[in-house]
Design an enzyme around this catalytic site. Structure first.
Site, PDB file in Angstrom:
ATOM      1  N   GLY A 228      22.209   9.826 -24.703  1.00 23.90           N
ATOM      2  CA  GLY A 228      23.259  10.571 -24.237  1.00 23.90           C
ATOM      3  C   GLY A 228      24.411   9.855 -23.821  1.00 23.90           C
ATOM      4  O   GLY A 228      24.513   8.696 -23.525  1.00 23.90           O
ATOM      5  N   LEU A 229      25.458  10.550 -23.724  1.00 27.67           N
ATOM      6  CA  LEU A 229      26.682  10.010 -23.295  1.00 27.67           C
ATOM      7  C   LEU A 229      26.670   9.381 -21.796  1.00 27.67           C
ATOM      8  O   LEU A 229      25.953   9.986 -21.218  1.00 27.67           O
ATOM      9  CB  LEU A 229      27.600  10.975 -23.248  1.00 27.67           C
ATOM     10  N   SER A 230      27.582   8.687 -21.344  1.00 27.12           N
ATOM     11  CA  SER A 230      27.754   7.935 -20.101  1.00 27.12           C
ATOM     12  C   SER A 230      27.870   9.331 -19.256  1.00 27.12           C
ATOM     13  O   SER A 230      28.973  10.030 -19.403  1.00 27.12           O
ATOM     14  CB  SER A 230      28.770   6.806 -20.187  1.00 27.12           C
TER      15      SER A 230
ATOM     16  N   SER B 293      19.870   8.474 -16.631  1.00 26.24           N
ATOM     17  CA  SER B 293      19.173   7.755 -15.484  1.00 26.24           C
ATOM     18  C   SER B 293      18.545   8.648 -14.548  1.00 26.24           C
ATOM     19  O   SER B 293      17.672   8.505 -14.015  1.00 26.24           O
ATOM     20  CB  SER B 293      20.128   6.447 -14.845  1.00 26.24           C
TER      21      SER B 293
ATOM     22  N   SER C 270      22.568   4.473 -26.464  1.00 25.96           N
ATOM     23  CA  SER C 270      21.918   4.353 -27.717  1.00 25.96           C
ATOM     24  C   SER C 270      22.549   5.273 -28.836  1.00 25.96           C
ATOM     25  O   SER C 270      22.115   6.142 -29.222  1.00 25.96           O
ATOM     26  CB  SER C 270      20.519   4.251 -27.709  1.00 25.96           C
TER      27      SER C 270
END
Length: 199
Positions: A34-36, A41, A108
């Site tokens: 997924g996006l930042s 996390s 990714s």
């Protein structure tokens, strides 16, 4: 540098299946993409904690942590980003072979790279978890201030701004972090693992 032709894969005396029996659960990789700022996390660590509470053998591979060590020699250019994901796939494969449930939290961004990693695993061992969150919310969160730097041109090749993100076509799990709480997200993953008889 080419691949050496004088190396041989050594099969372990203790098989993955034996480790499954000892651990009381199967092994797999939960590949969070997924996006930042989407919550990869955060969700991965919350899932890991839930697995730990269940006395499961698990571990989290985090993108930033890996770039501090194993992949510190790689840039964010296209070729190195591909190599970054390939190396992580190989590490995750070793964890799965050791009988653990490994959560891999990496942007990714490219489908081709994620498919390359999926191909390293047996069926049902690779579980793609799309952490979906609208980019404007990711920018509002921006826990590391990366979007602001990317829009100012300080960070080149930034996913979602100056580099594309290709969402999964058919992920095993979709978690919309703008709609679900952390507890609900974790439960969604645990339910999937239970239904697939991994737990």
């Amino acid at each position: 540098m080419g691949k050496a032709d004088h190396i041989t894969w050594h099969h372990a005396a203790v098989t993955k299946e034996k480790r499954h029996l000892l651990n009381g659960h199967k092994s797999c990789v939960l590949w969070f993409t997924g996006l930042s700022g989407s919550g990869k996390s955060t969700v991965a660590n919350a899932v890991d904690e839930a697995l730990f509470q269940r006395q499961c053998h698990s571990y989290v591979l985090d993108g930033d942590n890996i770039r501090h060590g194993l992949n510190q020699d790689l840039s964010f250019q296209a070729r190195d980003r591909k190599e970054n994901i390939r190396r992580i796939g190989e590490v995750a494969k070793l964890f799965v072979d050791s009988g653990q449930i490994v959560s891999s939290a990496f942007i990714s961004p490219f489908r081709e790279d994620r498919q390359l990693v999926r191909n390293m695993f047996q069926p049902d061992e690779f579980i793609e978890v799309h952490i979906h969150c609208p980019i404007h919310i990711c920018e509002e969160r921006d826990p590391k201030g990366l979007y602001e730097k990317a829009r100012k041109g300080v960070i080149p090749n930034f996913t979602g701004i100056t580099s594309p993100y290709e969402p999964p076509d058919h992920p095993e799990i979709v978690i919309e972090t703008d709609q679900l709480s952390i507890e609900q997200a974790v439960q969604k993953v645990i339910t999937y693992l239970t239904e697939k008889k991994i737990l």
